[in-house]
Motif scaffolding. Structure first.
Motif, short mmCIF file in Angstrom:
data_model
loop_
_atom_site.label_atom_id
_atom_site.label_comp_id
_atom_site.label_asym_id
_atom_site.label_seq_id
_atom_site.Cartn_x
_atom_site.Cartn_y
_atom_site.Cartn_z
N PHE A 11 0.85 -1.21 -0.06
CA PHE A 11 0.02 0.12 0.04
C PHE A 11 0.79 1.13 0.07
N TYR A 12 0.31 2.14 -0.60
CA TYR A 12 1.12 3.50 -0.74
C TYR A 12 0.20 4.92 -0.42
N LEU A 13 0.61 5.85 -0.30
CA LEU A 13 0.08 7.04 0.24
C LEU A 13 0.34 8.22 -0.58
N THR A 14 -0.79 8.82 -1.27
CA THR A 14 -0.51 9.88 -2.19
C THR A 14 -0.24 11.16 -1.49
N ALA A 15 0.49 12.16 -2.12
CA ALA A 15 0.68 13.57 -1.55
C ALA A 15 -0.48 14.21 -1.46
N PRO A 16 -0.75 15.24 -0.50
CA PRO A 16 -2.00 15.93 -0.50
C PRO A 16 -2.24 16.79 -1.84
N ALA A 17 -3.79 16.67 -2.11
CA ALA A 17 -3.95 17.45 -3.25
C ALA A 17 -5.53 18.22 -2.84
N VAL A 18 -5.94 19.19 -3.90
CA VAL A 18 -7.09 19.87 -3.24
C VAL A 18 -8.37 18.98 -3.41
N CYS A 19 -9.07 18.99 -2.44
CA CYS A 19 -10.34 18.25 -2.47
C CYS A 19 -11.44 18.47 -3.70
N PRO A 20 -11.58 17.60 -4.54
CA PRO A 20 -12.47 18.10 -5.53
C PRO A 20 -14.08 18.08 -5.13
N TYR A 21 -14.54 18.09 -3.84
CA TYR A 21 -15.71 18.03 -3.54
C TYR A 21 -16.09 18.88 -2.47
N PHE A 31 -3.47 3.57 -1.76
CA PHE A 31 -3.76 2.81 -2.77
C PHE A 31 -2.79 1.53 -2.94
N THR A 32 -3.33 0.57 -3.69
CA THR A 32 -2.48 -0.82 -4.14
C THR A 32 -2.90 -1.03 -5.50
N HIS A 33 -2.08 -1.88 -6.11
CA HIS A 33 -2.39 -2.46 -7.30
C HIS A 33 -3.05 -3.96 -7.11
N MET A 34 -3.89 -4.16 -8.11
CA MET A 34 -4.51 -5.28 -8.18
C MET A 34 -4.45 -6.07 -9.43
N VAL A 35 -3.63 -7.06 -9.52
CA VAL A 35 -2.99 -7.72 -10.70
C VAL A 35 -2.72 -9.10 -10.48
N ARG A 60 -8.62 4.14 -1.26
CA ARG A 60 -9.58 4.93 -0.63
C ARG A 60 -9.08 5.84 0.15
N PRO A 61 -9.82 7.18 0.52
CA PRO A 61 -9.61 8.17 1.37
C PRO A 61 -8.49 7.90 2.48
N ALA A 62 -7.68 8.84 2.45
CA ALA A 62 -6.67 8.78 4.07
C ALA A 62 -6.41 10.01 4.26
N CYS A 63 -7.54 11.13 4.47
CA CYS A 63 -7.39 12.45 4.72
C CYS A 63 -7.20 12.76 6.09
#
Length: 258
Positions: A11-21, A31-35, A60-63
């Motif tokens: 599992f990996y964590l993205t950098a912070p970004a502006v929320c679209p909602y 997130f993770t890969h499913m293969v 999934r969100p990890a805010c």
């Protein structure tokens, strides 16, 4: 005998970004890969744990400061349509839904492009090319279908088996062990009076019941985002909370439930 088990997903964590909602909020995702062969099993487990799929990525969100995103699944076997939903079903009696393998077409992309240009001009998907769309549909290692919704033409049966009528909506859907997960759906903006977004959810509830599947997964309800409020109208449903899936106690308007 080789007893080595398959490696666990990373599992990996993205950098912070502006929320679209929600304004003034920042979002992060895990997130993770499913293969590979384990992808369907992993998709079931992660979806039941609040993840969503995009191509071969589960996230999934990890805010850090917000918990507004709540996973929603409809209890298909207990669902009863409201009066307005019954009107929508009646208005779309001339629509035929047919499942196909997760393969893109130029006709689908043309409809998808019209949908984005009309409803999501500033969204993160607004600049998707035909190749991007193809990847969204076919880059999957799980049991995914593209469900096309067409206007029935003369001589075509109720459950038509070919592409005769005009395409007015489509849904990319994963079939899981305990339900159907609506990955992405779109429709012809010129058919706004048909309420096709609601109709596709109702059709997925029907399909789930026909297959003995208890749930229809709708993704995230974002508390405080008006454009996500429609997801709470399909009752009864469950929300994934800190203690697990909990029955949602909200009720439709009295006039709607008649």
């Amino acid at each position: 005998m080789n007893t080595q088990t398959a490696p666990s997903p990373q599992f990996y964590l993205t950098a912070p970004a502006v929320c679209p909602y929600l304004p003034h909020e920042m979002e992060r995702k895990v997130f993770t890969h499913m293969v590979g062969e384990r992808a369907p099993e992993l998709n079931d487990l992660l979806t039941q744990g609040g993840f969503r799929r995009s191509q071969n990525i589960a996230y999934r969100p990890a805010c850090e400061s917000c918990r507004a995103c709540i996973s929603v699944r409809i209890l298909a076997g207990e669902f009863k349509p409201t009066r307005s939903m019954r009107r929508i079903l009646s208005a779309n009696r001339d629509v035929v839904s047919t499942e196909y393998p997760a393969e893109p077409s130029s006709e689908q992309y043309s409809l998808f492009r019209r949908y984005l240009d009309h409803r999501h001009q500033q969204g993160g998907m607004s600049d998707m090319s035909v190749l991007d769309y193809a990847m969204m549909v076919e880059d999957t290692h799980v049991n995914t279908k593209i469900i096309e919704y067409r206007l029935r033409v003369e001589g075509q049966g109720i459950t038509g088996d070919d592409r005769k009528g005009p395409l007015i909506a489509a849904a990319l859907t994963d079939k899981m062990g305990d339900g159907l997960s609506m990955v992405y759906s779109y429709f012809d903006p010129a058919q706004q009076d048909r309420s096709l977004g609601t109709y596709m959810i109702l059709d997925h509830i029907r399909k789930a019941n026909e297959r003995g599947l208890p749930h229809v997964y709708l993704g995230y309800w974002v508390k405080g985002s008006r454009k996500m409020d429609y997801k709470t109208k399909f009752l009864p449903q469950e929300h994934l909370m800190a203690r697990g899936w909990e029955r949602y106690t909200g009720e439709p308007d009295a006039a709607e439930s008649e």
